[in-house]
Design a protein around this motif. Structure first.
Motif, PDB file in Angstrom:
ATOM      1  N   VAL A  38       0.804  -1.306   0.101  1.00 30.15           N
ATOM      2  CA  VAL A  38       0.002  -0.163   0.211  1.00 30.15           C
ATOM      3  C   VAL A  38       0.717   1.266   0.043  1.00 30.15           C
ATOM      4  N   SER A  39       2.292   1.349  -0.096  1.00 28.38           N
ATOM      5  CA  SER A  39       3.072   2.279   0.378  1.00 28.38           C
ATOM      6  C   SER A  39       4.106   2.582  -1.086  1.00 28.38           C
ATOM      7  N   GLY A  40       4.111   1.407  -1.896  1.00 25.10           N
ATOM      8  CA  GLY A  40       5.343   1.637  -2.809  1.00 25.10           C
ATOM      9  C   GLY A  40       5.044   2.242  -3.852  1.00 25.10           C
ATOM     10  N   GLU A  41       5.742   2.962  -4.579  1.00 23.96           N
ATOM     11  CA  GLU A  41       5.767   3.932  -5.612  1.00 23.96           C
ATOM     12  C   GLU A  41       5.009   3.408  -6.888  1.00 23.96           C
ATOM     13  N   GLU A  42       5.072   1.970  -7.103  1.00 22.68           N
ATOM     14  CA  GLU A  42       4.332   1.066  -8.237  1.00 22.68           C
ATOM     15  C   GLU A  42       2.858   1.081  -7.795  1.00 22.68           C
ATOM     16  N   ALA A  43       2.783   0.721  -6.633  1.00 18.87           N
ATOM     17  CA  ALA A  43       1.640   0.385  -6.122  1.00 18.87           C
ATOM     18  C   ALA A  43       0.670   1.565  -6.109  1.00 18.87           C
ATOM     19  N   LEU A  44       1.264   2.847  -5.494  1.00 16.36           N
ATOM     20  CA  LEU A  44       0.545   4.281  -5.438  1.00 16.36           C
ATOM     21  C   LEU A  44       0.241   4.515  -6.660  1.00 16.36           C
ATOM     22  N   GLY A  45       1.278   4.260  -8.009  1.00 14.90           N
ATOM     23  CA  GLY A  45       0.799   4.809  -9.046  1.00 14.90           C
ATOM     24  C   GLY A  45      -0.387   4.072  -9.898  1.00 14.90           C
ATOM     25  N   PHE A  46      -0.381   2.635  -9.522  1.00  9.83           N
ATOM     26  CA  PHE A  46      -1.567   1.924 -10.155  1.00  9.83           C
ATOM     27  C   PHE A  46      -2.836   2.331  -9.491  1.00  9.83           C
ATOM     28  N   ARG A  47      -2.748   2.649  -8.023  1.00  3.64           N
ATOM     29  CA  ARG A  47      -4.053   2.768  -7.677  1.00  3.64           C
ATOM     30  C   ARG A  47      -4.443   4.463  -7.881  1.00  3.64           C
ATOM     31  N   SER A  48      -3.631   5.138  -8.127  1.00  2.00           N
ATOM     32  CA  SER A  48      -3.886   6.536  -8.815  1.00  2.00           C
ATOM     33  C   SER A  48      -4.693   6.568  -9.921  1.00  2.00           C
ATOM     34  N   TYR A  49      -4.259   5.512 -10.729  1.00  4.47           N
ATOM     35  CA  TYR A  49      -4.724   5.524 -11.952  1.00  4.47           C
ATOM     36  C   TYR A  49      -6.280   4.699 -12.061  1.00  4.47           C
ATOM     37  N   TYR A  50      -6.483   3.856 -11.156  1.00  5.18           N
ATOM     38  CA  TYR A  50      -7.769   3.481 -11.229  1.00  5.18           C
ATOM     39  C   TYR A  50      -8.683   4.272 -10.467  1.00  5.18           C
TER      40      TYR A  50
ATOM     41  N   PHE B 143       7.274   4.235 -13.477  1.00  6.48           N
ATOM     42  CA  PHE B 143       7.736   5.583 -13.737  1.00  6.48           C
ATOM     43  C   PHE B 143       6.758   6.698 -12.984  1.00  6.48           C
ATOM     44  N   THR B 144       7.275   7.104 -11.874  1.00 10.95           N
ATOM     45  CA  THR B 144       6.600   8.105 -11.191  1.00 10.95           C
ATOM     46  C   THR B 144       7.268   9.097 -10.887  1.00 10.95           C
ATOM     47  N   GLU B 145       6.698  10.133 -10.158  1.00 11.57           N
ATOM     48  CA  GLU B 145       7.258  11.280  -9.836  1.00 11.57           C
ATOM     49  C   GLU B 145       8.444  11.222  -8.685  1.00 11.57           C
TER      50      GLU B 145
ATOM     51  N   SER C 199      -3.685   5.496   7.013  1.00  9.52           N
ATOM     52  CA  SER C 199      -4.291   4.566   6.218  1.00  9.52           C
ATOM     53  C   SER C 199      -3.425   3.294   6.087  1.00  9.52           C
ATOM     54  N   GLY C 200      -2.579   2.959   7.200  1.00 10.87           N
ATOM     55  CA  GLY C 200      -1.805   1.942   6.988  1.00 10.87           C
ATOM     56  C   GLY C 200      -0.368   1.881   6.245  1.00 10.87           C
ATOM     57  N   LYS C 201      -0.385   3.055   5.795  1.00 11.04           N
ATOM     58  CA  LYS C 201       0.972   3.382   4.858  1.00 11.04           C
ATOM     59  C   LYS C 201       2.077   3.865   5.607  1.00 11.04           C
TER      60      LYS C 201
END
Lengths: 400, 329
Positions: A64-76, A298-300, B144-146
């Motif tokens: 829930v914290s990684g750059e890739e995960a946050l990028g994916f989540r933001s897209y959805y 590829f994130t900020e 949020s658990g992050k």
């Protein structure tokens, strides 16, 4: 009087305790499944995109914290949810197969129609559970190993998988290792991320092979990966070759900072990571002046790391690469379950893009950003519909 | 006790540990402290261990077992990080501002924990478990658990842990503060009286409740410093520490607390905690040298074994002295 006061306070504390535990289980407002968080403004989304009922999709995540995960989540949550009549609910960080199973069962109980999985503790169990619950299931940003795919490809509710194959993961690691071998490095530190997660195992195996080293005398993908699976780690005594792996660490927890400091103390020329180094270690490695590489997205944050920091090599996915999985799921929910030519769940492999400086990074980052992702609404609309076929989806994925 | 015996008793453990650990590292072709960066790490780790140990000992010495130390450290650090980031956006002075806010928030959290303890009048171990769950729940809700990263990853924070100087200043400040407070003030005299004989102390007119609440508040403030140092050192704060995930931090302080208390018999207890923290940091630095051979889980086992061995020694100290002393004819 005193006793009564004590009782009252005890009851109040008990209530607060219960509340505290409940808040710890995530945001359960509205109709979201327990232990999950819902996409932000779904109620106010642009409904002009698609009429009809809102499609509810549960997303399983371990990170829930990684750059890739946050990028994916933001897209959805910020792009797809704004453009389609869909509601995403994310789980909290799932740590085990039991967590994954429980999350799927809760989603099913809440009437969710599909599950997209970014969590890989036990994908076989995920598919079995979705089949039991009658919920469509798809794997994003990863794939099953061949034998598992053969087992489950005929399952009614298994929609498919889109992501780098194990071979692709190995090659991404191999290219990274070879790149630094070509640069002439002699000592490296290696971060195995979350081994025994299969994608991290294959990437790590690739790095060892790419450096020109052997592991337990082996140099091919299956033999190295097999041993790493068995060891559940990288045993440095089994690494042999011209390039020395001076330190190895994996996972993330209470001891990681000590392990990272120990690795830095060994003064490697470069710190090779097969995932999440940019999330966890950028500041420490920048400060130590050690060049590093990663397989991420590829994130900020990664943009800053490669332009102003010591990140010198990034094999990345772009955030909207999980768009096609969404399209496949929408088709399935709408009654058009897309199958390959043999009638099985679809499987598409996606590759990595490599950046070694700010310029090459921007080439991919700028084209997949915010309101203008690579898998934008126009492309996804070409994959969603009653008359969409396997070949249509295949050609659109291959052309992006 | 003679001065020479005091000096020998105070320095014996740190000196013997240094010699053994350095010899071990030399056998591996390295020194315990191999470069400037490892010295920075050494001092920062010593600061974290010393302050945690002092915080743990304050209540534990008075029979109050406090599981909430880790949750106070994490929650105060998250609040401090978020407020300082909101104000300075990670710019110059962020670390100093975060430190101040974190200590203040930590003290408030400790105060609340103390008030709850004296109001409920149930065993402190139960209260502290409840408080831990509440603080972890709030922490989880805020994050949020992050992992909290953006707020603590900036030049100001990296500058803070990029040198041993700031950690040394913190060690000195905490040491002076705790020695003055507990050994040279009325509060300290009351605390020591309560620690050594609660009933007698209360009968002499010492206010037990106020003293306990202040102890909790001081613990909270100290754990605020620990939360800040951990955030700077780890470059993140784990916001997902639910179900007592935060209590591990207090266990790191048990061995140094026993070592420090032992050293304290020959000098000052707080000085003992500093020397014990230095020993633990030397051990940590040695583990870094042997990181490819001794895994993190093995390190935990070694620490646990050392704790047990030391407790066995403490319980049989007199027996050993009798055995080793020359027999009188």
């Amino acid at each position: 009087m005193k006793k009564r006061l004590t009782k009252l306070i005890s009851m109040a504390v008990a209530a607060v305790l219960t509340l505290g535990v409940m808040t710890g289980c995530g945001d359960n407002s509205g109709e979201s499944a327990p232990g999950t968080t819902q996409a932000g403004d779904n109620a106010q989304k642009d409904n002009s995109a698609d009429e009809g009922k809102t499609v509810k999709i549960g997303v399983l995540v371990a990170d829930v914290s990684g750059e890739e995960a946050l990028g994916f989540r933001s897209y959805y949550e910020n792009y797809i949810a704004d453009n389609y009549n869909v509601e995403f609910s994310y789980t909290d960080a799932l740590e085990s197969a039991e967590d994954e199973k429980a999350a799927i069962e809760k989603f099913a109980a809440q009437g969710y129609e599909a599950i997209i999985s970014l969590s890989s503790s036990d994908r076989a169990m995920q598919i079995e559970t979705c089949e039991e619950q009658g919920v469509y299931y798809a794997i994003a940003s990863g794939v099953l190993d061949e034998s598992q795919y053969d087992t489950y490809k005929g399952y009614e509710h298994f929609v498919g998988q889109v992501g780098p194959s194990n071979q692709t993961e190995f090659e991404a690691g191999q290219e990274m290792g070879a790149y630094f071998k070509e640069q002439g490095v002699k000592t490296v530190a290696l971060y195995g991320a979350f081994i025994p997660n299969p994608m991290h195992v294959y990437r790590t195996a690739g790095v060892i092979a790419g450096l020109g080293d052997t592991y337990g005398g082996a140099s091919d993908m299956d033999a190295i990966a097999g041993q790493i699976f068995e060891d559940q780690s990288v045993d440095l005594t089994k690494v042999d070759g011209d390039i020395e792996i001076s330190a190895y660490l994996q996972g993330y927890g209470d001891t990681t900072t000590d392990e990272l400091n120990a690795a830095i103390q060994k003064e490697p020329e470069v710190f090779l990571s097969v995932g999440m180094a940019t999330t966890f270690f950028t500041q420490s490695l920048n400060e130590a002046g050690i060049a590093f590489s990663d397989i991420d997205s590829f994130t900020e944050m990664n943009s800053t790391a490669i332009k102003d920091g010591k990140l010198t090599y990034l094999a990345g996915k772009y955030s909207s690469s999980i768009g096609p999985v969404f399209a496949l799921v929408m088709d399935a929910v709408n009654g058009n379950v897309i199958r390959d030519s043999e009638g099985n769940a679809v499987s598409f492999s996606q590759g990595y893009l490599v950046a070694t400086d700010g310029e090459s990074f921007d080439k991919y980052y700028v084209s997949d950003n915010g309101d203008s992702p690579i898998y934008n609404k126009d492309i996804l609309d070409g994959m969603i519909g009653d008359d969409i076929t396997y070949d249509t989806v295949k050609s659109l994925i291959e052309s992006n | 006790m003679s001065t020479s015996k005091r000096i020998i008793g105070t320095l014996a453990i740190p000196v013997i540990a240094s010699v053994i650990l350095e010899a071990l590292c030399l056998s591996h072709g390295q020194n315990i402290i191999s470069n400037a960066k490892s010295f920075d790490n050494f001092v920062i780790y010593a600061a974290i261990v010393m302050i945690t140990t002092i915080a743990l000992s304050i209540n534990l010495n008075s029979g109050r077992f406090d599981f909430s130390l880790g949750s106070m450290a994490a929650l105060s650090a998250v609040i401090g990080a978020k407020i300082s980031y909101t104000i300075l956006d990670g710019g110059a002075g962020s670390a100093a501002l975060m430190l101040v806010i974190t200590v203040a928030v930590g003290a408030i959290l400790g105060l609340l924990s103390g008030i709850l303890y004296v109001l409920l009048r149930i065993p402190p171990i139960i209260t502290s478990l409840g408080v831990t769950l509440i603080y972890e729940g709030i922490l989880y809700t805020l994050t949020s658990g992050k992992y909290v990263m953006t707020e603590v990853q900036n030049a100001s924070m990296s500058g803070f842990v990029g040198t041993w100087v700031y950690a040394t200043l913190i060690i000195i400040a905490v040491l002076i503060f705790s020695i003055l407070l507990f050994d040279h003030t009325k509060f300290g005299f009351d605390y020591n009286a309560l620690k050594n004989g609660q009933k007698v102390a209360v009968n002499t007119g010492i206010k037990e409740v106020g003293n306990a609440v202040i102890c909790y508040m001081i613990c909270g403030g100290l754990m605020g410093i620990v939360g800040f140092l951990n955030a700077a050192r780890n470059t993140n704060i784990n916001g997902g520490q639910l179900n007592f995930g935060s209590i591990a931090i207090m266990f790191t302080a048990f061995l140094p607390m026993f070592i420090g208390s032992y050293i304290g018999k020959f000098s000052n207890e707080k000085l003992g905690f500093l020397l014990a923290a230095i020993v633990m940091s030397l051990l940590n630095a040695t583990f870094a040298v042997f990181s490819n051979e001794v895994t993190a889980s093995m390190q935990s086992i070694i620490n646990a074994v050392l704790l047990v061995v030391f407790l066995i020694y403490l319980n049989n100290e007199n027996l050993l002295v009798r055995i080793l002393s020359p027999r009188k004819k």
